[in-house]
Write a protein that holds these residues in place. Sequence first.
Motif, short mmCIF file in Angstrom:
data_model
loop_
_atom_site.label_atom_id
_atom_site.label_comp_id
_atom_site.label_asym_id
_atom_site.label_seq_id
_atom_site.Cartn_x
_atom_site.Cartn_y
_atom_site.Cartn_z
N THR A 1 0.83 -1.21 0.00
CA THR A 1 0.00 0.00 0.00
C THR A 1 0.86 1.25 0.00
OG1 THR A 1 -1.72 -1.20 1.22
CG2 THR A 1 -1.83 1.20 1.23
N ALA A 2 1.94 1.23 0.81
CA ALA A 2 2.84 2.37 0.83
C ALA A 2 3.49 2.58 -0.53
CB ALA A 2 3.91 2.19 1.92
N ARG A 3 3.85 1.45 -1.18
CA ARG A 3 4.46 1.57 -2.51
C ARG A 3 3.47 2.17 -3.51
NH1 ARG A 3 4.29 -0.98 -7.10
NH2 ARG A 3 2.83 -2.52 -6.27
N ARG A 4 2.21 1.66 -3.46
CA ARG A 4 1.21 2.21 -4.38
C ARG A 4 0.94 3.68 -4.09
NH1 ARG A 4 -1.52 -2.87 -3.52
NH2 ARG A 4 -2.89 -1.81 -2.03
N ASP A 5 0.85 4.01 -2.79
CA ASP A 5 0.63 5.42 -2.44
C ASP A 5 1.80 6.28 -2.90
OD1 ASP A 5 -1.71 4.63 -1.31
OD2 ASP A 5 -0.98 4.63 0.76
N ARG A 6 3.02 5.75 -2.70
CA ARG A 6 4.18 6.51 -3.13
C ARG A 6 4.20 6.70 -4.64
NH1 ARG A 6 7.35 3.53 -0.96
NH2 ARG A 6 8.06 2.24 -2.68
N GLU A 7 3.87 5.61 -5.35
CA GLU A 7 3.82 5.71 -6.80
C GLU A 7 2.71 6.67 -7.25
OE1 GLU A 7 3.33 1.78 -8.22
OE2 GLU A 7 5.44 1.20 -7.92
N ALA A 8 1.54 6.62 -6.53
CA ALA A 8 0.46 7.54 -6.88
C ALA A 8 0.87 8.99 -6.64
CB ALA A 8 -0.80 7.20 -6.07
N ILE A 9 1.56 9.21 -5.50
CA ILE A 9 2.02 10.58 -5.21
C ILE A 9 3.04 11.03 -6.24
CG2 ILE A 9 3.29 11.97 -3.54
CD1 ILE A 9 2.01 10.29 -1.32
N GLU A 10 3.98 10.12 -6.56
CA GLU A 10 4.98 10.47 -7.56
C GLU A 10 4.33 10.74 -8.92
OE1 GLU A 10 7.66 7.22 -7.52
OE2 GLU A 10 8.69 7.83 -5.66
N MET A 11 3.33 9.91 -9.27
CA MET A 11 2.65 10.12 -10.54
C MET A 11 1.89 11.45 -10.53
SD MET A 11 -0.15 7.67 -12.42
CE MET A 11 1.09 6.38 -12.60
N ARG A 12 1.24 11.74 -9.37
CA ARG A 12 0.52 13.02 -9.29
C ARG A 12 1.47 14.19 -9.37
NH1 ARG A 12 -2.49 11.53 -5.63
NH2 ARG A 12 -1.35 12.24 -3.80
N VAL A 13 2.62 14.07 -8.69
CA VAL A 13 3.60 15.15 -8.77
C VAL A 13 4.12 15.28 -10.20
CG1 VAL A 13 5.90 15.86 -8.00
CG2 VAL A 13 4.26 14.97 -6.34
N ARG A 14 4.39 14.12 -10.83
CA ARG A 14 4.87 14.15 -12.21
C ARG A 14 3.82 14.76 -13.14
NH1 ARG A 14 6.35 9.46 -12.17
NH2 ARG A 14 4.56 8.41 -13.10
N GLN A 15 2.54 14.39 -12.93
CA GLN A 15 1.49 14.96 -13.76
C GLN A 15 1.36 16.46 -13.53
OE1 GLN A 15 -1.96 12.66 -12.72
NE2 GLN A 15 -1.41 10.93 -14.07
N GLU A 16 1.49 16.87 -12.26
CA GLU A 16 1.42 18.30 -11.98
C GLU A 16 2.57 19.05 -12.65
OE1 GLU A 16 1.39 18.64 -7.79
OE2 GLU A 16 -0.73 18.01 -7.56
N LYS A 17 3.76 18.43 -12.59
CA LYS A 17 4.89 19.06 -13.26
C LYS A 17 4.69 19.10 -14.77
CE LYS A 17 8.44 17.97 -9.81
NZ LYS A 17 9.73 17.27 -9.57
N GLU A 18 4.17 17.98 -15.31
CA GLU A 18 3.92 17.97 -16.74
C GLU A 18 2.86 18.99 -17.12
OE1 GLU A 18 2.83 13.99 -17.58
OE2 GLU A 18 4.90 13.19 -17.47
N GLU A 19 1.82 19.12 -16.26
CA GLU A 19 0.78 20.12 -16.53
C GLU A 19 1.34 21.53 -16.46
OE1 GLU A 19 -2.95 21.61 -17.49
OE2 GLU A 19 -2.09 19.60 -17.62
#
Length: 565
Positions: free
Chosen positions: A371-389
């Motif tokens: 769960t921590a890994r998925r949450d971390r990946e989700a946070i990283e993906m969200r941060v990456r998406q925010e940066k891409e946006e």
Amino acid sequence: MDGLQGPQIEALQQLQSILGPHDTEFVVSVLESVSWDVQKATDLLFDNETPKVIAPTRATPMEQLELDDNEDSSPTIRHSHRGQGVRTFNYLAVYGHSRSNWSFLWSLLAVPLHLVSGVLRFVFNVLRIPIPSLPFMTTNSYHSHRPTSPDSRSITQRWVQQLEEETGACSAKRSMANAVTTGFEAGPSTARRHTYPPAASDDNQKFLPDFFDGTYEEVLDICQREGRIACVVLVSAEHDDDADFKRSTLTDAAFVKILLDNDFIVWGGDIRDKAAWDASQKLQATTYPFVAFLALQPRRHGAPSGASPVVTTLSRHQGRAATTASVLIDHLNTQLLPRVTPFLVRFKTMLQDRDRDRRIREEQDRAFRETARRDREAIEMRVRQEKEEEERVRQHAEDVKRKQEDSARQKHQAGIRMEWRKFMRNRLLLPEARGLRLAVKLPGNGRVVRSFPPSATLTALYAFVDSQLIPSTSRPEDDSSQAPDGVVNDIPQLDSYIQSRTAGHAWWGFTLASAYPRREFRWKANVSLTETGLRDGEQIVMELITGRESSNGQISDDEYESESD
């Protein structure tokens, strides 16, 4: 027994039920010494006081055996009896120091035998004569052991193989392993394929217990960790009953079955080997064959609360009469298993609960990490998406800004070019005169005809064609009389200005060419129309410069593509 009366027989049976398998004459003599009082005999044989324990110098499995020494160095072995709690059997109360005295006398008598044995061994070794097996040449000491390998596992395996050869039986573990790996009978070898229990077609085949091929200390460790009962078998090849014990007791089907069914861990050896000799000293074996049962049991009364259980010697069977298969089976079924099974079941249940809890914790930890890994990946993906946006928004803003700047620049340049066209229409166009009459096809469907004097230059023709791009809404009266940039009053000055700014035709944003056959008339300064090869009545086409050939890349207000587009 024949001369005993009813109350005496009842007292004898009561005391035997407490002591377990013991010599009947010995029990009768004890009861006679206390006038057949079972309580006094029990007090005589068992010492209720907590004995003093000599702390060992290093932590070994011997620490977990309830084999303690009292002040007189008399060995005491812990027994647990049904309905009697935990007590300590005191052999000193019966035997006194007789065993020590006999050991001392035997040691004195054995000294000359040792000397004679040493001389004979030396002579036989020099003469390369096999050493005969004489009673006085093998004594109960470590120095009489046969040479052994430092690997205790290989020693045990060798002893089991010799046991199979002597008895003609097959180890249950070896038989089951071969039953899996082979599918045929391989002759009279002891390593043939077998299954246990034996099939009906193989009634003559005998089986040995599943001997553990590790060390004695490893057996104790398994008892401690897994809550299993240990059966320790010690033999002496020099004993008269050795062969009969191996062939009758160790190969007895009922005895082997009860060991397998109750998951006993069986270990054994010949006391001529150091590992078996050490085990015999720890178990205080004096007569062979010797069988001992050990298992994990609670600590004696008086131990600290919550103290962990220890491996305890449950019973010891010495001599041929006490180690027959029927005696051992009866002892296991009627006394040992009923006494220790409840505690071992509770202990194994506790181990299973611990193992289940451990697996649950591991599963929870694994799920938590996942769960921590998925949450971390989700946070990283969200941060990456925010940066891409953010990058997309920034890039879009830059594109919009660049387009706005380009549009403003294009409009500015288009305005300047339009000012040049109006200026040239007002000041630089030559009046129409007889000479070369040319028809110019404009972009779209426009077409103009004009006559130029023979002396007119190519710049005059380009200026006339360029002035045709002025919107019709722009009146000639509003044209500027001054050049938008620089000082230009006539055609030669315009040639000089264009040459100083661009590569020529790029400044105009278009080029002229004949329709058929196609000839291109690129702009050149100070070149007359006759020099270019134009003829009277010729039709030329205005071709706008597009793409990278244009220096400005504009689209004019009249919607014609300019040179720089």
